[in-house]
Design a protein around this motif. Structure first.
Motif, PDB file in Angstrom:
ATOM      1  N   LEU A   7       0.807  -1.220   0.000  1.00  0.00           N
ATOM      2  CA  LEU A   7       0.000   0.000   0.000  1.00  0.00           C
ATOM      3  C   LEU A   7       0.839   1.269   0.000  1.00  0.00           C
ATOM      4  CD1 LEU A   7      -2.823  -1.101   2.458  1.00  0.00           C
ATOM      5  CD2 LEU A   7      -2.998  -0.810  -0.031  1.00  0.00           C
ATOM      6  N   SER A   8       2.084   1.173   0.472  1.00  0.00           N
ATOM      7  CA  SER A   8       2.936   2.358   0.525  1.00  0.00           C
ATOM      8  C   SER A   8       3.731   2.569  -0.772  1.00  0.00           C
ATOM      9  CB  SER A   8       3.885   2.278   1.719  1.00  0.00           C
ATOM     10  OG  SER A   8       4.842   1.260   1.517  1.00  0.00           O
ATOM     11  N   GLN A   9       3.606   1.682  -1.731  1.00  0.00           N
ATOM     12  CA  GLN A   9       4.327   1.815  -2.999  1.00  0.00           C
ATOM     13  C   GLN A   9       3.839   3.041  -3.765  1.00  0.00           C
ATOM     14  OE1 GLN A   9       6.921  -0.262  -3.867  1.00  0.00           O
ATOM     15  NE2 GLN A   9       6.564  -1.005  -1.785  1.00  0.00           N
ATOM     16  N   THR A  10       4.731   3.682  -4.484  1.00  0.00           N
ATOM     17  CA  THR A  10       4.368   4.869  -5.252  1.00  0.00           C
ATOM     18  C   THR A  10       3.921   4.525  -6.666  1.00  0.00           C
ATOM     19  OG1 THR A  10       6.682   5.197  -5.887  1.00  0.00           O
ATOM     20  CG2 THR A  10       5.880   6.367  -3.926  1.00  0.00           C
ATOM     21  N   HIS A  11       4.318   3.371  -7.167  1.00  0.00           N
ATOM     22  CA  HIS A  11       3.879   2.932  -8.496  1.00  0.00           C
ATOM     23  C   HIS A  11       2.390   2.591  -8.412  1.00  0.00           C
ATOM     24  CE1 HIS A  11       4.268   1.299 -12.511  1.00  0.00           C
ATOM     25  NE2 HIS A  11       3.657   0.203 -12.116  1.00  0.00           N
ATOM     26  N   LYS A  12       1.568   3.257  -9.178  1.00  0.00           N
ATOM     27  CA  LYS A  12       0.114   3.136  -9.024  1.00  0.00           C
ATOM     28  C   LYS A  12      -0.513   2.049  -9.891  1.00  0.00           C
ATOM     29  CE  LYS A  12      -0.074   6.180  -5.915  1.00  0.00           C
ATOM     30  NZ  LYS A  12      -0.076   5.702  -4.549  1.00  0.00           N
ATOM     31  N   LYS A  38      -9.475  -1.670  -4.421  1.00  0.00           N
ATOM     32  CA  LYS A  38      -9.702  -2.305  -5.725  1.00  0.00           C
ATOM     33  C   LYS A  38      -8.496  -3.051  -6.282  1.00  0.00           C
ATOM     34  CE  LYS A  38      -8.570   1.583  -8.620  1.00  0.00           C
ATOM     35  NZ  LYS A  38      -8.843   2.228  -9.875  1.00  0.00           N
ATOM     36  N   ASN A  39      -7.297  -2.682  -5.911  1.00  0.00           N
ATOM     37  CA  ASN A  39      -6.138  -3.367  -6.479  1.00  0.00           C
ATOM     38  C   ASN A  39      -5.573  -4.455  -5.557  1.00  0.00           C
ATOM     39  OD1 ASN A  39      -5.198  -1.353  -4.779  1.00  0.00           O
ATOM     40  ND2 ASN A  39      -3.374  -0.951  -5.997  1.00  0.00           N
ATOM     41  N   ILE A  40      -6.364  -4.858  -4.557  1.00  0.00           N
ATOM     42  CA  ILE A  40      -6.026  -6.031  -3.765  1.00  0.00           C
ATOM     43  C   ILE A  40      -7.073  -7.092  -4.081  1.00  0.00           C
ATOM     44  CG2 ILE A  40      -5.769  -7.026  -1.475  1.00  0.00           C
ATOM     45  CD1 ILE A  40      -4.703  -4.395  -0.499  1.00  0.00           C
ATOM     46  N   ILE A  41      -6.605  -8.199  -4.612  1.00  0.00           N
ATOM     47  CA  ILE A  41      -7.485  -9.279  -5.051  1.00  0.00           C
ATOM     48  C   ILE A  41      -7.268 -10.482  -4.130  1.00  0.00           C
ATOM     49  CG2 ILE A  41      -8.015 -10.833  -6.966  1.00  0.00           C
ATOM     50  CD1 ILE A  41      -6.701  -8.551  -8.738  1.00  0.00           C
ATOM     51  N   TYR A  42      -8.359 -11.022  -3.666  1.00  0.00           N
ATOM     52  CA  TYR A  42      -8.297 -12.185  -2.769  1.00  0.00           C
ATOM     53  C   TYR A  42      -8.846 -13.405  -3.490  1.00  0.00           C
ATOM     54  CZ  TYR A  42      -9.128 -15.190   1.243  1.00  0.00           C
ATOM     55  OH  TYR A  42      -9.131 -16.239   2.124  1.00  0.00           O
ATOM     56  N   GLU A  43      -8.098 -14.487  -3.476  1.00  0.00           N
ATOM     57  CA  GLU A  43      -8.539 -15.738  -4.093  1.00  0.00           C
ATOM     58  C   GLU A  43      -8.402 -16.860  -3.067  1.00  0.00           C
ATOM     59  OE1 GLU A  43      -9.993 -18.250  -7.027  1.00  0.00           O
ATOM     60  OE2 GLU A  43      -9.829 -16.072  -7.099  1.00  0.00           O
ATOM     61  N   ARG A  44      -9.525 -17.406  -2.683  1.00  0.00           N
ATOM     62  CA  ARG A  44      -9.520 -18.524  -1.739  1.00  0.00           C
ATOM     63  C   ARG A  44      -9.616 -19.810  -2.539  1.00  0.00           C
ATOM     64  NH1 ARG A  44     -12.271 -19.017   3.931  1.00  0.00           N
ATOM     65  NH2 ARG A  44     -12.025 -21.231   4.309  1.00  0.00           N
ATOM     66  N   VAL A  45      -8.651 -20.686  -2.348  1.00  0.00           N
ATOM     67  CA  VAL A  45      -8.615 -21.961  -3.040  1.00  0.00           C
ATOM     68  C   VAL A  45      -9.241 -22.997  -2.118  1.00  0.00           C
ATOM     69  CG1 VAL A  45      -7.122 -23.721  -4.051  1.00  0.00           C
ATOM     70  CG2 VAL A  45      -6.522 -21.306  -4.264  1.00  0.00           C
ATOM     71  N   GLU A  46     -10.368 -23.533  -2.559  1.00  0.00           N
ATOM     72  CA  GLU A  46     -11.011 -24.565  -1.739  1.00  0.00           C
ATOM     73  C   GLU A  46     -10.099 -25.773  -1.687  1.00  0.00           C
ATOM     74  OE1 GLU A  46     -14.999 -25.397  -1.705  1.00  0.00           O
ATOM     75  OE2 GLU A  46     -15.614 -23.382  -2.238  1.00  0.00           O
ATOM     76  N   ALA A  75      -3.601 -12.504 -12.416  1.00  0.00           N
ATOM     77  CA  ALA A  75      -2.958 -11.199 -12.617  1.00  0.00           C
ATOM     78  C   ALA A  75      -3.372 -10.556 -13.934  1.00  0.00           C
ATOM     79  CB  ALA A  75      -1.438 -11.347 -12.581  1.00  0.00           C
ATOM     80  N   SER A  76      -3.585  -9.246 -13.868  1.00  0.00           N
ATOM     81  CA  SER A  76      -3.945  -8.499 -15.087  1.00  0.00           C
ATOM     82  C   SER A  76      -2.925  -7.418 -15.426  1.00  0.00           C
ATOM     83  CB  SER A  76      -5.320  -7.860 -14.908  1.00  0.00           C
ATOM     84  OG  SER A  76      -5.283  -6.887 -13.888  1.00  0.00           O
ATOM     85  N   LYS A  77      -1.930  -7.228 -14.591  1.00  0.00           N
ATOM     86  CA  LYS A  77      -0.897  -6.225 -14.841  1.00  0.00           C
ATOM     87  C   LYS A  77       0.288  -6.838 -15.571  1.00  0.00           C
ATOM     88  CE  LYS A  77      -3.346  -3.287 -12.569  1.00  0.00           C
ATOM     89  NZ  LYS A  77      -4.129  -2.294 -13.198  1.00  0.00           N
ATOM     90  N   ASP A  78       1.176  -6.002 -16.068  1.00  0.00           N
ATOM     91  CA  ASP A  78       2.303  -6.483 -16.855  1.00  0.00           C
ATOM     92  C   ASP A  78       3.419  -7.079 -16.007  1.00  0.00           C
ATOM     93  OD1 ASP A  78       1.101  -5.736 -19.200  1.00  0.00           O
ATOM     94  OD2 ASP A  78       2.029  -3.759 -19.233  1.00  0.00           O
TER      95      ASP A  78
END
Length: 80
Positions: A7-12, A38-46, A75-78
């Motif tokens: 969260l403290s990163q400057t790259h947006k 919005k840019n933290i994604i949680y995926e729970r693997v059953e 992931a959707s970012k480069d």
């Protein structure tokens, strides 16, 4: 905490993907603190067999590649 560092990163143009191995505590922390970011994604693997995503070797956690593979699929970012 790794999330605070993220969260403290400057790259947006970034995202954090949390892959949980069916852990109720991880899900509770995410829902209470980070679900609206919005840019933290949680995926729970059953995990019906309750297999862990890591093994213990000499008392230290050694993570398998499974969580990383799931994160890469989501992931959707480069830069991952």
């Amino acid at each position: 905490m790794a999330i605070n560092s993220f969260l403290s990163q400057t790259h947006k143009d970034n995202e954090l993907i949390i892959v949980s191995d069916d852990c109720d505590i991880t899900e509770k922390i995410y829902l209470e603190n980070f679900k609206d970011i919005k840019n933290i994604i949680y995926e729970r693997v059953e995990n019906k067999e309750k297999k862990r995503m890591y093994s213990l070797e000499d008392g230290e956690k050694t993570f398998r590649g499974y969580p990383r593979s799931i994160g890469q699929e989501i992931a959707s970012k480069d830069v991952i």
